[in-house]
Design a protein around this motif. Structure first.
Motif, PDB file in Angstrom:
ATOM      1  N   ALA A  16      -8.843 -17.429 -22.231  1.00  0.00           N
ATOM      2  CA  ALA A  16      -9.249 -18.697 -22.827  1.00  0.00           C
ATOM      3  C   ALA A  16     -10.590 -18.569 -23.545  1.00  0.00           C
ATOM      4  O   ALA A  16     -10.827 -19.216 -24.567  1.00  0.00           O
ATOM      5  N   LYS A  17     -11.457 -17.701 -23.020  1.00  0.00           N
ATOM      6  CA  LYS A  17     -12.795 -17.580 -23.600  1.00  0.00           C
ATOM      7  C   LYS A  17     -12.896 -16.459 -24.641  1.00  0.00           C
ATOM      8  O   LYS A  17     -13.559 -16.619 -25.676  1.00  0.00           O
ATOM      9  N   TYR A  18     -12.235 -15.326 -24.385  1.00  0.00           N
ATOM     10  CA  TYR A  18     -12.440 -14.147 -25.228  1.00  0.00           C
ATOM     11  C   TYR A  18     -11.199 -13.697 -25.993  1.00  0.00           C
ATOM     12  O   TYR A  18     -11.286 -12.790 -26.823  1.00  0.00           O
ATOM     13  N   GLY A  19     -10.050 -14.280 -25.702  1.00  0.00           N
ATOM     14  CA  GLY A  19      -8.836 -13.844 -26.380  1.00  0.00           C
ATOM     15  C   GLY A  19      -8.061 -12.829 -25.567  1.00  0.00           C
ATOM     16  O   GLY A  19      -8.387 -12.539 -24.412  1.00  0.00           O
ATOM     17  N   ALA A  20      -7.052 -12.237 -26.200  1.00  0.00           N
ATOM     18  CA  ALA A  20      -6.121 -11.354 -25.480  1.00  0.00           C
ATOM     19  C   ALA A  20      -6.386  -9.879 -25.719  1.00  0.00           C
ATOM     20  O   ALA A  20      -5.730  -9.033 -25.122  1.00  0.00           O
ATOM     21  N   VAL A  21      -7.342  -9.534 -26.595  1.00  0.00           N
ATOM     22  CA  VAL A  21      -7.587  -8.131 -26.935  1.00  0.00           C
ATOM     23  C   VAL A  21      -9.001  -7.744 -26.539  1.00  0.00           C
ATOM     24  O   VAL A  21      -9.961  -8.479 -26.795  1.00  0.00           O
ATOM     25  N   TYR A  22      -9.120  -6.553 -25.942  1.00  0.00           N
ATOM     26  CA  TYR A  22     -10.406  -6.059 -25.460  1.00  0.00           C
ATOM     27  C   TYR A  22     -10.588  -4.609 -25.904  1.00  0.00           C
ATOM     28  O   TYR A  22      -9.623  -3.908 -26.191  1.00  0.00           O
ATOM     29  N   SER A  23     -11.831  -4.171 -25.933  1.00  0.00           N
ATOM     30  CA  SER A  23     -12.143  -2.787 -26.286  1.00  0.00           C
ATOM     31  C   SER A  23     -12.654  -2.046 -25.063  1.00  0.00           C
ATOM     32  O   SER A  23     -13.377  -2.611 -24.231  1.00  0.00           O
ATOM     33  N   LEU A  24     -12.273  -0.785 -24.984  1.00  0.00           N
ATOM     34  CA  LEU A  24     -12.663   0.026 -23.833  1.00  0.00           C
ATOM     35  C   LEU A  24     -12.858   1.460 -24.306  1.00  0.00           C
ATOM     36  O   LEU A  24     -12.004   2.014 -25.017  1.00  0.00           O
ATOM     37  N   ASP A  25     -13.972   2.055 -23.931  1.00  0.00           N
ATOM     38  CA  ASP A  25     -14.262   3.441 -24.284  1.00  0.00           C
ATOM     39  C   ASP A  25     -13.249   4.356 -23.603  1.00  0.00           C
ATOM     40  O   ASP A  25     -13.121   4.352 -22.374  1.00  0.00           O
ATOM     41  N   LEU A  26     -12.536   5.148 -24.398  1.00  0.00           N
ATOM     42  CA  LEU A  26     -11.513   6.025 -23.830  1.00  0.00           C
ATOM     43  C   LEU A  26     -12.111   7.122 -22.951  1.00  0.00           C
ATOM     44  O   LEU A  26     -11.386   7.757 -22.177  1.00  0.00           O
ATOM     45  N   GLU A  27     -13.423   7.338 -23.071  1.00  0.00           N
ATOM     46  CA  GLU A  27     -14.079   8.335 -22.223  1.00  0.00           C
ATOM     47  C   GLU A  27     -14.795   7.699 -21.036  1.00  0.00           C
ATOM     48  O   GLU A  27     -15.504   8.389 -20.295  1.00  0.00           O
ATOM     49  N   SER A  28     -14.621   6.409 -20.842  1.00  0.00           N
ATOM     50  CA  SER A  28     -15.305   5.726 -19.747  1.00  0.00           C
ATOM     51  C   SER A  28     -14.745   6.181 -18.402  1.00  0.00           C
ATOM     52  O   SER A  28     -13.585   6.610 -18.299  1.00  0.00           O
ATOM     53  N   PRO A  29     -15.543   6.089 -17.338  1.00  0.00           N
ATOM     54  CA  PRO A  29     -15.081   6.527 -16.012  1.00  0.00           C
ATOM     55  C   PRO A  29     -13.809   5.814 -15.556  1.00  0.00           C
ATOM     56  O   PRO A  29     -12.941   6.440 -14.947  1.00  0.00           O
ATOM     57  N   VAL A  30     -13.677   4.523 -15.855  1.00  0.00           N
ATOM     58  CA  VAL A  30     -12.513   3.797 -15.366  1.00  0.00           C
ATOM     59  C   VAL A  30     -11.238   4.271 -16.065  1.00  0.00           C
ATOM     60  O   VAL A  30     -10.174   4.377 -15.438  1.00  0.00           O
ATOM     61  N   VAL A  31     -11.322   4.608 -17.361  1.00  0.00           N
ATOM     62  CA  VAL A  31     -10.149   5.133 -18.066  1.00  0.00           C
ATOM     63  C   VAL A  31      -9.814   6.528 -17.559  1.00  0.00           C
ATOM     64  O   VAL A  31      -8.634   6.853 -17.319  1.00  0.00           O
TER      65      VAL A  31
END
Length: 299
Positions: free
Chosen positions: A131-146
């Motif tokens: 509702a606040k940010y929409g349905a699409v997000y960006s994430l660093d493909l080298e981030s620890p969580v990925v």
């Protein structure tokens, strides 16, 4: 969208899961977010999307789908937008508003990482974020969580055991990474807008010898933030940029008017003719008077 059984069957064969694993959460707390499934896959055709791929009813489950390559797309209602590598969609399993899949105009293999969380709190947070940010997000493909999700998808046994607290922590790590992406984008957008406004202020007030402190005060930001934002947008600090604009305007007047050099210096906010001449020579390698003489000889 109404689909035939044949279409759904082709949807099931439109992709290949290369790696995948299921989670077993020990002593789960009802309603709390828990990892359910992770998988790395490749889609081969536009038949791969969340309309056509068969899915069991899962009312308290959230799907996170991250693009690892070009070729993905997300639909919000009737609007479609492509997904670049590092962009992700976030939806409920049984969502009717948001869908994701293979871009209909793409040709080639679309690589993706899928992650499913269970728990009503995960669904509730998803709806608030969308509702606040929409349905699409960006994430660093080298981030620890990925990197962690990719590593867990490669679990040879296809099963991963974790405690309830580990599951919640994993979920929180993903949400934090997504929120940092949102905040970085908002900061970048604000910085870009700030730089553009400052540039207009400088250009519209060439007679004023702006200092960075004055400009920062005009827009209610720190000197450091203004300098970073402006330099990122225009390649140089605001003071240097303003000085170049004033010298450019001085050069224009020297070419096209008979205004005395001293008058031009005063009009453009220089404290003295000597200060103007030093700045002019530093940028154009000649004095204002020499510049005017050279221009008259060449016209």
């Amino acid at each position: 969208m109404s689909l035939t059984n044949a279409q759904r069957g082709r949807g099931a064969t439109s992709y290949t899961m290369i790696h995948y694993a299921w989670y077993t959460v020990m002593a789960p707390v009802r309603g709390m977010p828990s990892p359910f499934y992770v998988g790395q896959g490749v889609a081969h055709s536009p038949l791969y999307n969340s309309w056509t791929v068969p899915q069991e009813p899962m009312p308290e489950h959230v799907v996170f789908k991250l693009s690892l390559s070009e070729g993905g797309a997300v639909w919000v209602g009737d609007d479609m937008r492509p997904l670049r590598p590092g962009e992700a969609s976030f939806r409920r399993v049984e969502d009717t508003e948001v869908h994701e899949g293979y871009h209909p105009d793409y040709r080639g293999e679309f690589e993706f990482l899928g992650f499913i969380f269970s728990g009503q709190s995960a669904v509730d947070l998803l709806l608030q974020m969308r509702a606040k940010y929409g349905a699409v997000y960006s994430l660093d493909l080298e981030s620890p969580v990925v990197r962690r999700m990719l590593a867990q998808a490669r679990e040879p046994s296809h099963y991963i055991r974790m405690t309830s607290s580990e599951g919640v922590r994993f979920y929180n790590d993903l949400i934090v990474a997504l929120m940092e992406g949102v905040e970085d984008a908002e900061t970048s957008r604000f910085s870009s807008q700030l730089a553009e406004q400052v540039e207009h202020t400088i250009r519209d007030n060439l007679a004023h010898a702006w200092t960075v402190q004055e400009l920062a005060g005009e827009y209610g930001v720190t000197r450091e933030h203004l300098t970073r934002a402006f330099t990122r947008a225009y390649g140089q600090a605001p003071h240097s940029y303003a000085l170049e604009l004033r010298i450019q305007e001085a050069a224009r007047r020297l070419r096209h008017t008979d205004q005395p050099v001293k008058r031009i210096a005063i009009d453009l906010g220089f404290g003295s003719q000597a200060a103007f001449s030093r700045a002019f020579r530093r940028l154009l390698n000649m004095t204002p008077s020499d510049y005017r003489s050279v221009q008259k000889k060449t016209t």
